[in-house]
Design a protein around this motif. Structure first.
Motif, PDB file in Angstrom:
ATOM      1  N   GLU A 324      -5.150 -10.101  29.283  1.00 53.97           N
ATOM      2  CA  GLU A 324      -4.687 -11.094  30.083  1.00 53.97           C
ATOM      3  C   GLU A 324      -4.950 -10.852  31.458  1.00 53.97           C
ATOM      4  O   GLU A 324      -5.438 -11.866  32.152  1.00 53.97           O
ATOM      5  CB  GLU A 324      -3.169 -11.178  30.114  1.00 53.97           C
ATOM      6  N   ASP A 325      -5.414  -9.682  32.007  1.00 60.73           N
ATOM      7  CA  ASP A 325      -6.205  -9.130  33.245  1.00 60.73           C
ATOM      8  C   ASP A 325      -7.350  -9.676  33.293  1.00 60.73           C
ATOM      9  O   ASP A 325      -8.219  -9.322  34.035  1.00 60.73           O
ATOM     10  CB  ASP A 325      -5.735  -8.051  34.028  1.00 60.73           C
ATOM     11  N   LYS A 326      -8.112  -9.893  31.872  1.00 60.82           N
ATOM     12  CA  LYS A 326      -9.586 -10.437  31.730  1.00 60.82           C
ATOM     13  C   LYS A 326     -10.385  -9.114  31.429  1.00 60.82           C
ATOM     14  O   LYS A 326     -11.549  -9.218  31.071  1.00 60.82           O
ATOM     15  CB  LYS A 326     -10.151 -11.076  33.150  1.00 60.82           C
ATOM     16  N   LYS A 373      -0.577  -8.041  28.113  1.00 62.31           N
ATOM     17  CA  LYS A 373      -0.900  -8.601  26.656  1.00 62.31           C
ATOM     18  C   LYS A 373      -2.123  -8.651  26.361  1.00 62.31           C
ATOM     19  O   LYS A 373      -3.106  -8.951  27.218  1.00 62.31           O
ATOM     20  CB  LYS A 373      -0.061  -9.715  26.518  1.00 62.31           C
ATOM     21  N   LEU A 375      -4.847 -11.281  25.316  1.00 63.67           N
ATOM     22  CA  LEU A 375      -5.237 -12.802  25.774  1.00 63.67           C
ATOM     23  C   LEU A 375      -6.055 -13.260  24.409  1.00 63.67           C
ATOM     24  O   LEU A 375      -5.600 -14.426  24.085  1.00 63.67           O
ATOM     25  CB  LEU A 375      -5.981 -12.746  26.843  1.00 63.67           C
TER      26      LEU A 375
END
Length: 395
Positions: A324-326, A373, A375
């Motif tokens: 989720e933080d890419k 999590k 993504l």
């Protein structure tokens, strides 16, 4: 409240049941009390002798499984270190199996008899490999080449089938036979032209009937070989039967289909969906399982399929995920209790630029107080990534 006792066949005993005992209570078949919950398929073999036919269960007792937080015991860093240590040996076994697959398929195409004696030690090595480090073996299955699908498919279906068979509690002899059936499940395709096998467009009705004939062709090839059990032959011949009876060639259904064939059917489709073919792109493991889930109970044995999801995980070892933080990472190990939260090794920033690697257990990790999590699960080839090259970051 009085417990309700029900008598069932041993083959119908499942994890979660409370086994009251077994036996008919006669002189020759005395009743033996067990009084235990069956938590795993291994417990069935442990508590019930092989010759047992009837088992009494208590229907009002429900086993509430307590999930162990394995992630708190085994860190992501430990998983990474163990994987790095196990990968070289697993890679050698993988290459040996690939060499054998090339040879036996060429032998079939040239009308030669398959040397089963050469396959048996390879099956044994794969069984040993998954007992040592399942993640290393699964990781190598995702480092497959489009050009060698015919060969990698044989050994990947073999690997996945042995993993599922092991989880189902098959004994060592059954695993060896299952491995042979899985390795040779598509051997009949050696008698079908490469032009048809690699046709990029839709098959005509006639071509499809020819393709469907590979199950019978496989049976013919293997029936002439001494030393193969009936179980192996059934696994090969029946692996395209469907659980609802709408498969081929016999249209049998449910438990009428040999258990080897029910196992191989799941693993065959999973590897096909996650592979690039001349007529399609590969799907990610997560998307493949999502699609297969819709076929549970129609195409696949629902119980076997549920166990397959548990052992493979939504994000299996060796696959790539974006968090989720890419940032991008490679999965190191699944968390059986938390299938959406694997252990990962973060390797790249959002621009796919290398960064200082970090081993993270998503089941116990947070980012500035927020849960970290997955993504999405990208398909590496669509991003121009060679997974074989990427695997060097794991060692």
């Amino acid at each position: 409240m009085t417990s309700e006792i029900r008598s069932i066949k041993k083959r119908d005993v499942k994890p979660g049941m409370f086994v009251h005992g077994y036996g008919c209570g006669t002189f020759h078949d005395p009743f033996v009390a067990v009084g235990r919950f069956v938590e795993t398929y291994d417990d069935i073999a442990k508590y019930l002798p092989e010759e047992t036919e009837q088992v009494e269960i208590l229907t009002d007792k429900i086993f509430e499984k307590k999930i162990k937080n394995d992630h708190s015991v085994r860190s992501a860093a430990t998983a990474a270190a163990d994987l790095a240590e196990a990968l070289p040996a697993a890679r050698r076994i993988h290459e040996d199996a690939l060499d054998y697959a090339r040879k036996f398929i060429d032998d079939v195409r040239n009308g030669k008899e398959i040397n089963i004696a050469e396959a048996e030690p390879i099956i044994g090595q794969v069984i040993e490999s998954i007992s040592t480090n399942e993640s290393a073996a699964i990781t190598l299955a995702f480092l497959k080449s489009y050009d060698e699908y015919t060969f990698t498919h044989c050994i990947n279906v073999n690997l996945y089938s042995l993993l599922l068979g092991k989880a189902l509690g098959l004994d060592s002899d059954e695993l060896k036979d299952l491995g042979l059936a899985a390795m040779f499940h598509d051997v009949g395709k050696g008698r079908i032209s490469n032009t048809l096998l690699n046709k990029p467009g839709k098959l005509t009705d006639s071509e499809f009937e020819t393709m469907k004939g590979h199950s019978l062709q496989g049976l013919k090839v293997l029936s002439n070989i001494k030393g193969l059990s009936e179980d192996v032959l059934c696994g090969v011949f029946e692996h395209h039967e469907r659980y609802d009876g709408k498969g081929y060639p016999q249209k049998i259904k449910g438990d009428e289909i040999h258990k080897f064939a029910r196992i191989i059917a799941i693993c065959d489709v999973y590897d096909a969906l996650t592979s690039v073919r001349v007529y399609k792109q590969a799907m990610t493991p997560a998307k493949s399982l999502s699609l297969m889930f819709k076929w549970k109970g129609t195409d696949f044995d629902p119980e076997y399929f549920n166990i397959f999801i548990r052992i493979m995980g939504v994000y299996p070892p060796g696959s790539m995920v974006q968090l989720e933080d890419k940032r991008y990472a490679i999965v190191l190990e699944t968390n059986e209790a938390f299938p959406l939260k694997p252990k990962v090794k973060i390797l790249f920033n959002h621009r796919m630029q290398p960064i200082i690697s970090e081993c993270v257990d998503l089941a116990s990790c947070s980012d500035d107080g927020r849960e970290l999590k997955v993504l999405r699960q990208p398909f590496p080839a669509s991003m121009g990534i060679d997974m074989k090259q990427l695997s060097r970051f794991l060692v």
